[in-house]
Design a protein around this motif. Sequence first.
Motif, PDB file in Angstrom:
ATOM      1  N   UNK A 138       0.819  -1.211   0.000  1.00 29.64           N
ATOM      2  CA  UNK A 138       0.000   0.000   0.000  1.00 29.64           C
ATOM      3  C   UNK A 138       0.854   1.262   0.000  1.00 29.64           C
ATOM      4  N   UNK A 139       2.118   1.147   0.378  1.00 26.71           N
ATOM      5  CA  UNK A 139       2.990   2.320   0.368  1.00 26.71           C
ATOM      6  C   UNK A 139       3.478   2.617  -1.050  1.00 26.71           C
ATOM      7  N   UNK A 140       3.753   1.576  -1.814  1.00 23.61           N
ATOM      8  CA  UNK A 140       4.259   1.764  -3.175  1.00 23.61           C
ATOM      9  C   UNK A 140       3.167   2.244  -4.124  1.00 23.61           C
ATOM     10  N   UNK A 141       1.968   1.655  -4.004  1.00 25.67           N
ATOM     11  CA  UNK A 141       0.862   2.007  -4.903  1.00 25.67           C
ATOM     12  C   UNK A 141      -0.453   1.778  -4.159  1.00 25.67           C
ATOM     13  N   UNK A 142      -0.909   2.764  -3.393  1.00 22.55           N
ATOM     14  CA  UNK A 142      -2.099   2.564  -2.559  1.00 22.55           C
ATOM     15  C   UNK A 142      -3.366   2.258  -3.349  1.00 22.55           C
ATOM     16  N   UNK A 178     -13.663  -6.237   5.525  1.00 18.20           N
ATOM     17  CA  UNK A 178     -12.381  -5.761   6.060  1.00 18.20           C
ATOM     18  C   UNK A 178     -12.050  -4.317   5.706  1.00 18.20           C
ATOM     19  N   UNK A 179     -13.051  -3.540   5.415  1.00 20.38           N
ATOM     20  CA  UNK A 179     -12.831  -2.127   5.134  1.00 20.38           C
ATOM     21  C   UNK A 179     -12.419  -1.376   6.393  1.00 20.38           C
ATOM     22  N   UNK A 180     -12.728  -1.969   7.535  1.00 18.66           N
ATOM     23  CA  UNK A 180     -12.374  -1.328   8.803  1.00 18.66           C
ATOM     24  C   UNK A 180     -10.876  -1.103   8.941  1.00 18.66           C
ATOM     25  N   UNK A 181     -10.068  -1.948   8.294  1.00 19.56           N
ATOM     26  CA  UNK A 181      -8.626  -1.858   8.500  1.00 19.56           C
ATOM     27  C   UNK A 181      -8.064  -0.547   7.943  1.00 19.56           C
ATOM     28  N   UNK A 182      -8.423  -0.213   6.708  1.00 16.33           N
ATOM     29  CA  UNK A 182      -7.898   1.027   6.125  1.00 16.33           C
ATOM     30  C   UNK A 182      -8.472   2.247   6.832  1.00 16.33           C
ATOM     31  N   UNK A 183      -9.739   2.164   7.262  1.00  8.11           N
ATOM     32  CA  UNK A 183     -10.327   3.287   8.000  1.00  8.11           C
ATOM     33  C   UNK A 183      -9.609   3.481   9.335  1.00  8.11           C
ATOM     34  N   UNK A 184      -9.352   2.380  10.034  1.00  7.35           N
ATOM     35  CA  UNK A 184      -8.689   2.467  11.334  1.00  7.35           C
ATOM     36  C   UNK A 184      -7.252   2.985  11.188  1.00  7.35           C
ATOM     37  N   UNK A 185      -6.559   2.565  10.127  1.00  6.24           N
ATOM     38  CA  UNK A 185      -5.213   3.093   9.885  1.00  6.24           C
ATOM     39  C   UNK A 185      -5.251   4.605   9.688  1.00  6.24           C
ATOM     40  N   UNK A 217      -3.614   7.859  11.979  1.00  4.27           N
ATOM     41  CA  UNK A 217      -2.600   8.556  11.173  1.00  4.27           C
ATOM     42  C   UNK A 217      -1.511   7.629  10.648  1.00  4.27           C
ATOM     43  N   UNK A 218      -1.862   6.353  10.441  1.00  4.57           N
ATOM     44  CA  UNK A 218      -0.933   5.409   9.834  1.00  4.57           C
ATOM     45  C   UNK A 218      -1.166   5.265   8.333  1.00  4.57           C
ATOM     46  N   UNK A 219      -2.178   5.941   7.825  1.00  7.92           N
ATOM     47  CA  UNK A 219      -2.471   5.939   6.389  1.00  7.92           C
ATOM     48  C   UNK A 219      -3.138   7.266   6.047  1.00  7.92           C
ATOM     49  N   UNK A 220      -2.896   7.784   4.849  1.00  4.03           N
ATOM     50  CA  UNK A 220      -3.538   9.037   4.449  1.00  4.03           C
ATOM     51  C   UNK A 220      -5.012   8.821   4.110  1.00  4.03           C
ATOM     52  N   UNK A 221      -5.759   9.895   4.131  1.00  3.36           N
ATOM     53  CA  UNK A 221      -7.186   9.803   3.817  1.00  3.36           C
ATOM     54  C   UNK A 221      -7.412   9.248   2.414  1.00  3.36           C
ATOM     55  N   UNK A 222      -6.536   9.603   1.472  1.00  2.00           N
ATOM     56  CA  UNK A 222      -6.706   9.133   0.092  1.00  2.00           C
ATOM     57  C   UNK A 222      -6.683   7.610   0.012  1.00  2.00           C
ATOM     58  N   UNK A 223      -5.872   6.986   0.853  1.00  2.00           N
ATOM     59  CA  UNK A 223      -5.808   5.520   0.855  1.00  2.00           C
ATOM     60  C   UNK A 223      -7.122   4.931   1.361  1.00  2.00           C
ATOM     61  N   UNK A 224      -7.653   5.501   2.426  1.00  2.00           N
ATOM     62  CA  UNK A 224      -8.952   5.063   2.940  1.00  2.00           C
ATOM     63  C   UNK A 224     -10.037   5.239   1.879  1.00  2.00           C
ATOM     64  N   UNK A 225     -10.051   6.375   1.202  1.00  2.00           N
ATOM     65  CA  UNK A 225     -11.090   6.646   0.212  1.00  2.00           C
ATOM     66  C   UNK A 225     -10.980   5.706  -0.990  1.00  2.00           C
ATOM     67  N   UNK A 226      -9.764   5.318  -1.350  1.00  2.00           N
ATOM     68  CA  UNK A 226      -9.596   4.360  -2.446  1.00  2.00           C
ATOM     69  C   UNK A 226     -10.178   3.005  -2.059  1.00  2.00           C
ATOM     70  N   UNK A 227      -9.886   2.555  -0.851  1.00  2.00           N
ATOM     71  CA  UNK A 227     -10.457   1.294  -0.376  1.00  2.00           C
ATOM     72  C   UNK A 227     -11.977   1.379  -0.296  1.00  2.00           C
ATOM     73  N   UNK A 228     -12.474   2.507   0.154  1.00  2.00           N
ATOM     74  CA  UNK A 228     -13.919   2.703   0.247  1.00  2.00           C
ATOM     75  C   UNK A 228     -14.576   2.615  -1.125  1.00  2.00           C
TER      76      UNK A 228
END
Length: 206
Positions: A37-41, A77-84, A88-99
Amino acid sequence: MIIVVEGISAAGKTTWCRQHASQNLIKESYPEKRPDRHADPIEAARLWTEWNSKRWSDALAMEQATGVAVCDTDPLKLHFSWALWQISEAPEAEWLANLEFAREAIQNRRLGFADRYLFKRIDSQVAQQQRDRDTARPRPNFDLHLQLHSSLTRWYVTIAEVMPGKLVWDLPQTLPPIEMTASPHRYDLTLFDRFIGLLPRAEQRP
């Protein structure tokens, strides 16, 4: 009927599933090569959605064959990216992509809400003790999971708000009674959007 068993690492999910649902179990599983997820979220979000959709498909097949499927961790398992994002272990853009990918999968009936959720809340010290006793299973991300506990709990509190009566705050001594008819809300996008809208936003994070 699809039952999801949730909680942080070392909460006792897998042990409970093996003891009470070994014949109906959809095991927690991961791709052999986990998406970075760090290389290409965005690509990671797509690949995780594909993997999670496979687990949901396996749960549907088990339900069809036996009447009940018990999932060790939520296929959604969408909870994982939201919880990250919450810690502050993941940017909002990463959460929104998973969403976005997950919502599309629900719309296409490739992911969905379970019929019942069992959630194990656990004190961090107890979780650490259980982790230390379980020497057979490596838990390299255990400290991160401890940090996620509050957000994970908030996620399922919100599930309970939008799906009253569908969440049990413990791992019971026996499987819940089997419901022969699946919930009409499995693929309910209106319910999903309401659920997402009730989750805390960035400005509400502690």
